[in-house]
Design a protein around this motif. Sequence first.
Motif, PDB file in Angstrom:
ATOM      1  N   PHE A  11      -6.926  -8.065  -2.502  1.00  0.00           N
ATOM      2  CA  PHE A  11      -7.087  -6.626  -2.297  1.00  0.00           C
ATOM      3  C   PHE A  11      -8.496  -6.292  -1.779  1.00  0.00           C
ATOM      4  O   PHE A  11      -8.676  -5.874  -0.622  1.00  0.00           O
ATOM      5  N   ASN A  40      -1.960  -9.228   3.921  1.00  0.00           N
ATOM      6  CA  ASN A  40      -3.155  -8.373   3.813  1.00  0.00           C
ATOM      7  C   ASN A  40      -4.110  -8.577   4.985  1.00  0.00           C
ATOM      8  O   ASN A  40      -5.024  -7.787   5.195  1.00  0.00           O
ATOM      9  N   VAL A 180      -9.591   0.738  -6.720  1.00  0.00           N
ATOM     10  CA  VAL A 180      -8.204   0.887  -6.257  1.00  0.00           C
ATOM     11  C   VAL A 180      -8.162   1.237  -4.777  1.00  0.00           C
ATOM     12  O   VAL A 180      -9.176   1.620  -4.182  1.00  0.00           O
ATOM     13  N   GLN A 184      -3.588  -2.978  -2.983  1.00  0.00           N
ATOM     14  CA  GLN A 184      -3.626  -3.442  -4.378  1.00  0.00           C
ATOM     15  C   GLN A 184      -2.193  -3.424  -4.889  1.00  0.00           C
ATOM     16  O   GLN A 184      -1.457  -2.474  -4.645  1.00  0.00           O
ATOM     17  N   THR A 185      -1.828  -4.478  -5.585  1.00  0.00           N
ATOM     18  CA  THR A 185      -0.450  -4.535  -6.066  1.00  0.00           C
ATOM     19  C   THR A 185      -0.399  -4.251  -7.570  1.00  0.00           C
ATOM     20  O   THR A 185      -1.349  -4.551  -8.296  1.00  0.00           O
ATOM     21  N   MET A 190      -2.139  -3.690 -12.665  1.00  0.00           N
ATOM     22  CA  MET A 190      -3.050  -2.637 -12.210  1.00  0.00           C
ATOM     23  C   MET A 190      -2.330  -1.286 -12.284  1.00  0.00           C
ATOM     24  O   MET A 190      -1.241  -1.125 -11.747  1.00  0.00           O
ATOM     25  N   VAL A 220     -11.850   1.419  -2.904  1.00  0.00           N
ATOM     26  CA  VAL A 220     -12.283   0.194  -2.225  1.00  0.00           C
ATOM     27  C   VAL A 220     -13.116   0.547  -0.986  1.00  0.00           C
ATOM     28  O   VAL A 220     -14.021  -0.200  -0.610  1.00  0.00           O
TER      29      VAL A 220
END
Length: 311
Positions: A11, A40, A180, A184-185, A190, A220
């Motif tokens: 992430f 990603n 976050v 992000q998974t 999370m 982020v």
Amino acid sequence: MKAVVTGGAGFIGSHLCDHLIGQGHEVVALDDLSTGSESNLEQLGGHPRFELVKGSVLDKALVDDVVAAHDTVFHMAAAVGVHTIVDKPLESLRTNLHGTENVVEAAVRHGAGYLIASTSEIYGKNDTDGLTEDADRILGSPLKSRWSYAAAKGLDELVAYIHGGDSGLPCAITRFFNIVGPRQTGRYGMVVPRFVDQALAGEPITVYGEGTQRRCFGSVFDVVPAMVRLLECPPARNRAVNLGGLEEVSIGELAQRVIELTGSTGDVVHVPYEEAYGEGYEDMRRRMPDTTLAADLIGYEPQWRLDDIIA
Ligand code: NAD
């Protein structure tokens, strides 16, 4: 800059790769794809200044080889996620400690500046106002750290400090507080992506406990440029710096905001912690960063509001 990003398919790491490429740098991502994903990085596929090397930071020879051709290392690779850490404490401890040793030692051997990702978890259950970077509180009270993750990250910092102090190389440590954003998974526990996934699927949002525990979520997109600036900031050398958001919210309020912003028809259900994480699990009541040091060093000021992050 010729940069290595360990955990570059994850992430935060993948956003860091995007940012560095956007700044004109050369980037190699080193990732074992355990929690990260090639998808990603698909936007960087075929880019002449980007390469993905699939492999583990536990592979000392590989790490040495990759780092040797570079001048900067961002170490994001780690075993992460509450489920991973609770289910496999020893494995996470090994990955996080030995991986960091390999990366930092290779960086020092080849004269590369390095930044390692640490965590607010090293403050343990401390839930007082605005946590500061006072190292005594961690190293003086190791038992306050929860789980192998927090302990390993505390030791990672020590590895970075020891080498950093001797080497004279740029060395920075960032303590992330609930970062976050896209990619992000929710698979590893999370909370924000999990709530969003549940809401978008029209399912009930599952809140662990009463939902009165409070957190600050940071974007982020605020922390990625801050990492690069910290590594380029001589007064930040060999210091641990908090990075995160400053808008505090309870988990119950977060669930409501996700429902409003997604227009979900789902409801909120409360699940006891034990059901989610097993017997004896305790969560922190409150966690918020004091980011004064980052503000003083690099003018850090989070731009992203929680609603925009969720959207
Ligand atoms: P992530 O799981 O998306 O990224 C971690 C990456 O490391 C993944 O791509 C994974 O495949 C890779 N990885 C794991 N073990 C590896 C190994 N042995 N060798 C090579 N690659 C390996 O998680 P993230 O949220 O992007 O976290 C990045 C870093 O930030 C981690 O060090 C984490 O501890 C730290 N951190 C994140 C947060 C947050 O809020 N997201 C908070 C505190 C600290």
